[in-house]
Design an enzyme around this catalytic site. Structure first.
Site, mmCIF file in Angstrom:
data_model
loop_
_atom_site.group_PDB
_atom_site.id
_atom_site.type_symbol
_atom_site.label_atom_id
_atom_site.label_comp_id
_atom_site.label_asym_id
_atom_site.label_seq_id
_atom_site.Cartn_x
_atom_site.Cartn_y
_atom_site.Cartn_z
ATOM 1 N N ARG B 112 -2.001 -7.899 48.202
ATOM 2 C CA ARG B 112 -1.001 -6.800 48.171
ATOM 3 C C ARG B 112 -0.439 -7.138 46.769
ATOM 4 O O ARG B 112 0.845 -6.618 46.722
ATOM 5 C CB ARG B 112 -0.085 -6.680 49.100
ATOM 6 C CG ARG B 112 -0.714 -6.515 50.705
ATOM 7 C CD ARG B 112 0.666 -5.765 51.378
ATOM 8 N NE ARG B 112 -0.107 -5.724 52.809
ATOM 9 C CZ ARG B 112 -0.032 -6.590 53.872
ATOM 10 N NH1 ARG B 112 0.486 -7.894 53.631
ATOM 11 N NH2 ARG B 112 -0.711 -6.459 54.946
ATOM 12 N N LYS B 134 -1.437 2.075 34.768
ATOM 13 C CA LYS B 134 -2.207 2.840 35.591
ATOM 14 C C LYS B 134 -3.283 2.167 35.619
ATOM 15 O O LYS B 134 -3.948 1.861 34.870
ATOM 16 C CB LYS B 134 -2.338 4.287 34.927
ATOM 17 C CG LYS B 134 -1.340 5.310 35.036
ATOM 18 C CD LYS B 134 -1.813 6.749 34.593
ATOM 19 C CE LYS B 134 -0.779 7.915 34.769
ATOM 20 N NZ LYS B 134 -1.450 9.188 34.112
ATOM 21 N N GLU B 176 -7.446 8.888 20.747
ATOM 22 C CA GLU B 176 -6.378 8.902 21.567
ATOM 23 C C GLU B 176 -5.039 8.419 20.697
ATOM 24 O O GLU B 176 -3.710 8.952 21.078
ATOM 25 C CB GLU B 176 -6.450 7.603 22.940
ATOM 26 C CG GLU B 176 -7.455 7.730 23.691
ATOM 27 C CD GLU B 176 -6.847 8.557 24.905
ATOM 28 O OE1 GLU B 176 -6.017 9.028 24.973
ATOM 29 O OE2 GLU B 176 -7.502 8.825 26.080
ATOM 30 N N LYS B 214 3.773 5.640 23.207
ATOM 31 C CA LYS B 214 3.448 5.826 24.510
ATOM 32 C C LYS B 214 4.505 5.116 25.404
ATOM 33 O O LYS B 214 5.066 5.566 26.545
ATOM 34 C CB LYS B 214 2.201 5.165 24.736
ATOM 35 C CG LYS B 214 1.643 5.196 26.094
ATOM 36 C CD LYS B 214 0.224 5.255 26.572
ATOM 37 C CE LYS B 214 0.105 5.319 28.090
ATOM 38 N NZ LYS B 214 -1.461 5.128 28.573
ATOM 39 N N GLU B 224 4.988 9.211 36.377
ATOM 40 C CA GLU B 224 4.286 10.667 36.111
ATOM 41 C C GLU B 224 5.036 11.873 36.935
ATOM 42 O O GLU B 224 4.217 12.488 37.609
ATOM 43 C CB GLU B 224 2.959 10.811 36.176
ATOM 44 C CG GLU B 224 2.299 11.822 35.498
ATOM 45 C CD GLU B 224 0.747 11.818 34.938
ATOM 46 O OE1 GLU B 224 0.439 10.833 34.696
ATOM 47 O OE2 GLU B 224 0.048 12.736 35.249
ATOM 48 N N ARG B 228 5.553 12.285 31.697
ATOM 49 C CA ARG B 228 4.102 11.351 31.238
ATOM 50 C C ARG B 228 2.943 12.212 31.426
ATOM 51 O O ARG B 228 1.881 12.095 30.666
ATOM 52 C CB ARG B 228 4.305 10.188 32.013
ATOM 53 C CG ARG B 228 3.012 9.167 31.988
ATOM 54 C CD ARG B 228 3.219 8.066 32.689
ATOM 55 N NE ARG B 228 1.955 7.225 32.471
ATOM 56 C CZ ARG B 228 1.711 6.060 32.768
ATOM 57 N NH1 ARG B 228 2.768 5.275 33.569
ATOM 58 N NH2 ARG B 228 0.712 5.371 32.702
ATOM 59 N N ASN B 232 -1.622 13.605 29.119
ATOM 60 C CA ASN B 232 -2.910 13.896 29.527
ATOM 61 C C ASN B 232 -3.378 15.178 28.594
ATOM 62 O O ASN B 232 -4.641 15.662 29.082
ATOM 63 C CB ASN B 232 -2.996 14.711 31.021
ATOM 64 C CG ASN B 232 -2.723 13.289 31.881
ATOM 65 O OD1 ASN B 232 -3.430 12.406 31.912
ATOM 66 N ND2 ASN B 232 -1.922 13.452 32.981
ATOM 67 N N HIS B 235 -7.195 15.803 28.269
ATOM 68 C CA HIS B 235 -7.746 14.962 29.270
ATOM 69 C C HIS B 235 -8.070 16.141 30.433
ATOM 70 O O HIS B 235 -9.015 16.183 31.172
ATOM 71 C CB HIS B 235 -6.960 13.923 29.999
ATOM 72 C CG HIS B 235 -6.892 12.900 29.187
ATOM 73 N ND1 HIS B 235 -6.316 12.870 27.863
ATOM 74 C CD2 HIS B 235 -7.169 11.578 29.439
ATOM 75 C CE1 HIS B 235 -6.426 11.789 27.353
ATOM 76 N NE2 HIS B 235 -6.992 11.128 28.290
ATOM 77 N N HIS B 239 -11.708 15.620 31.412
ATOM 78 C CA HIS B 239 -12.445 15.162 32.660
ATOM 79 C C HIS B 239 -13.495 15.964 33.030
ATOM 80 O O HIS B 239 -14.489 15.341 33.671
ATOM 81 C CB HIS B 239 -11.233 14.970 33.480
ATOM 82 C CG HIS B 239 -10.354 13.854 33.248
ATOM 83 N ND1 HIS B 239 -8.983 13.650 33.989
ATOM 84 C CD2 HIS B 239 -10.326 12.782 32.468
ATOM 85 C CE1 HIS B 239 -8.590 12.661 33.839
ATOM 86 N NE2 HIS B 239 -9.308 12.049 32.847
ATOM 87 N N HIS B 252 -15.168 8.261 26.540
ATOM 88 C CA HIS B 252 -14.031 8.940 26.938
ATOM 89 C C HIS B 252 -13.211 9.639 25.887
ATOM 90 O O HIS B 252 -12.811 10.866 26.032
ATOM 91 C CB HIS B 252 -13.017 7.811 27.692
ATOM 92 C CG HIS B 252 -11.717 8.492 28.320
ATOM 93 N ND1 HIS B 252 -11.635 9.400 29.191
ATOM 94 C CD2 HIS B 252 -10.562 7.998 27.785
ATOM 95 C CE1 HIS B 252 -10.302 9.676 29.233
ATOM 96 N NE2 HIS B 252 -9.568 8.978 28.666
#
Lengths: 351, 351
Positions: B112, B134, B176, B214, B224, B228, B232, B235, B239, B252
């Site tokens: 955990r 993330k 990016e 960032k 987010e 935030r 994206n 993206h 995606h 990417h």
């Protein structure tokens, strides 16, 4: 050259546990109910009659610790994606500890975390798994070794679901109640000695006392940096027993009962507990027909299995031992020989 | 009957990003290094010469988005259990974005949650994945749909690892950087127009500016809930492109570059951006030989794929559109017809 990322902030994961008849659940978004075929057959109509939401989906997974795997988590997540749940959707975990652990874990992973509500339907999950936000799965190395801390938004404990509970499962739940009392709450233990949980409102009172006792511990130490580890009383031994018997012979609470008896023997050996106190715990467990012994076949193998338990640090095993009734000691200073001496007492013992 | 669980508390997940030569890593417990065969062959000797710990294990996983699955996570966790890592052990993620995302995710799940350090070796992971916590994996429904927020204890960015980086991957990282500048930092964008990142110390400066940009966003909105999401930019379209091309055609950062061009067209259409500004972004991306177009074959299919993106709520798609250069708008109010009109501009377009 250094860039500092300042992520100190106040987090509020508070929630409340309601004990009593299941309330109405009104939700604007999509709801996925996670349950198993047995609980669904018995109680799903009751739950569904209480939910009002945009869309409701029911996902069932097979019953039992055997299915508490990453594979099942993937199955649950796939169904959630099938129905295009999103970040504002809600998962309702409706069943025993396995459903609660896997529902909470799935909710923590889906889109990096969505809300979930727990509606535990077994005594064990009502008094134990419903408090604390531990979620996770087993693997071949042991129990609950993979998972996340993810607090539910609410927990609804409706004792009327227990009417259909087999008596063995009832006993398994009592074991966790006894665990809480022995380690943290002497007056509660004495109350348990005087009251039969199968009579009148005693069970309702015991659930509340158990939940309050655990809540106090979790509030103090959510992430198990210290005190919370004491809730693993009986579990260090119990996990090894469950693993050795492939989760087939004993219910979780039953192996914890045996584990408590073993831990008490070790506590007596170390001078932390009186023999008479250990006997009182045994007598209470016996009243609910819980197993008190386990035939260890290979002392060395049993001992080595402790090291895989996640509570153990590098080279020492952490034991949770009662300090009399109502007290607890977390220690990694027990000599291997002392532990093995206690294990030998159980060698080939009758169950 | 209600029991309240009070879990309001101060959480501090602050950490620092060190940009410069890789420092010594001294650690009392066990360390597992997660990397891939390529990075290991090029740079593992450098890393290992810097680590001093009780025990060090190296786990390699295959390179590429294809392997960013729950199955690979299970493989990583199994190796960690093989070597009996415990709660006080450390995972070092040594590689690009895939290694960082999976290393962080594995660290969040093991017992955990254990500590991890990120040592990104690609430009893209240095400027983007290394900030924000993330972590996660892909599944057949899309990218990064399953995961956790888990902050590293430290991030070490050593630009000397970039010397072996293929130029396509360099370009993908620049995409990016441009993303951060367009949405949040107009002066940085102007600086980028004036400085070639392949010359002198310009890259070092750009990494720092990108990371700082960032960091400011993540500090404001770690989970987010709002701002935030603006990261994206590019993206939402990207995606879908990655998914349609099975992560095989574009890196990417390359699909993000195309996605930014598409988002800019949509922003121009909505009156949020001047045509000349969109051209400036295009010119900057072109300088690093990034792809600027993608041949959409089926407009309706492409459009429907947006709904599986986790940033989208129930029935509306959330778009991140630049408001000129240095500004950003997060909106779910764009009409389907407007979006499809833009998509049609790319129908069958040459890459």
């Amino acid at each position: 050259m250094t860039v500092s990322i300042n992520l100190k902030r106040i987090v509020d994961d508070s929630y409340s546990i309601q004990i009593g008849p299941l309330p109405e659940i009104n939700f604007e978004g999509k709801v996925a109910v996670l349950t198993n075929p047995k609980v669904a057959g018995l109680h799903l109509h009751t739950l569904l009659s209480r939910i009002s939401a945009k869309e409701v989906y029911v996902i069932t997974i097979p019953d039992g610790e055997h299915y508490k795997t990453l594979e099942t988590i993937e199955f649950i997540l796939d169904r959630m994606f099938d129905h295009r749940l999103n970040r504002k959707s809600l998962l309702v975990a409706f069943g025993g500890g396995v459903i609660g652990d896997m529902g909470g874990f799935s909710a923590s992973l889906y889109n990096r975390g969505i809300d979930f509500i727990q509606i535990p339907t077994t005594l064990l999950s009502q008094v134990d798994a419903s408090v604390g936000g531990k979620t996770g799965i087993n693997n071949r190395y042991g129990k609950n070794l993979i998972g996340a801390f993810h607090q539910p938004r609410a927990v609804y404990i409706d004792p009327s679901f227990l009417k259909t509970l087999p008596s063995r499962e009832f006993g398994a739940g009592v074991a966790e109640i006894v665990k809480m009392a022995v380690t943290f709450n002497a007056p509660f233990f004495e109350w348990l000695e005087l009251h039969d949980l199968r009579e009148g409102d005693n069970l309702l009172v015991a659930i509340k006392k158990a939940v309050e006792t655990k809540a106090a511990v979790v509030e103090e130490d959510e992430k198990e940096q210290g005190l919370r580890a004491a809730l693993n009383y009986g579990h260090t031994f119990g996990h090894v027993i469950e693993n050795e018997t492939k989760y087939e012979t004993y219910l979780h609470g039953e192996s914890v009962a045996i584990g408590m008896v073993m831990a008490n023997e070790l506590a007596c050996e170390c001078g932390l507990m009186e023999r008479s106190e250990a006997e009182r715990v045994k007598a209470l467990l016996e009243r609910y027909e819980l197993p008190l012994s386990y035939p260890i076949t290979d002392i060395e193998k049993f001992y080595q299995a402790f090291f895989l338990d996640k509570k153990s640090a590098d080279s020492a095993i952490t034991f949770i031992l009662p300090r009399g009734i109502g007290g607890v000691e977390i220690t990694d200073k027990i000599e291997a020989d002392t532990v093995k001496k206690i294990l030998t007492m159980f060698k080939g013992a009758g169950a």
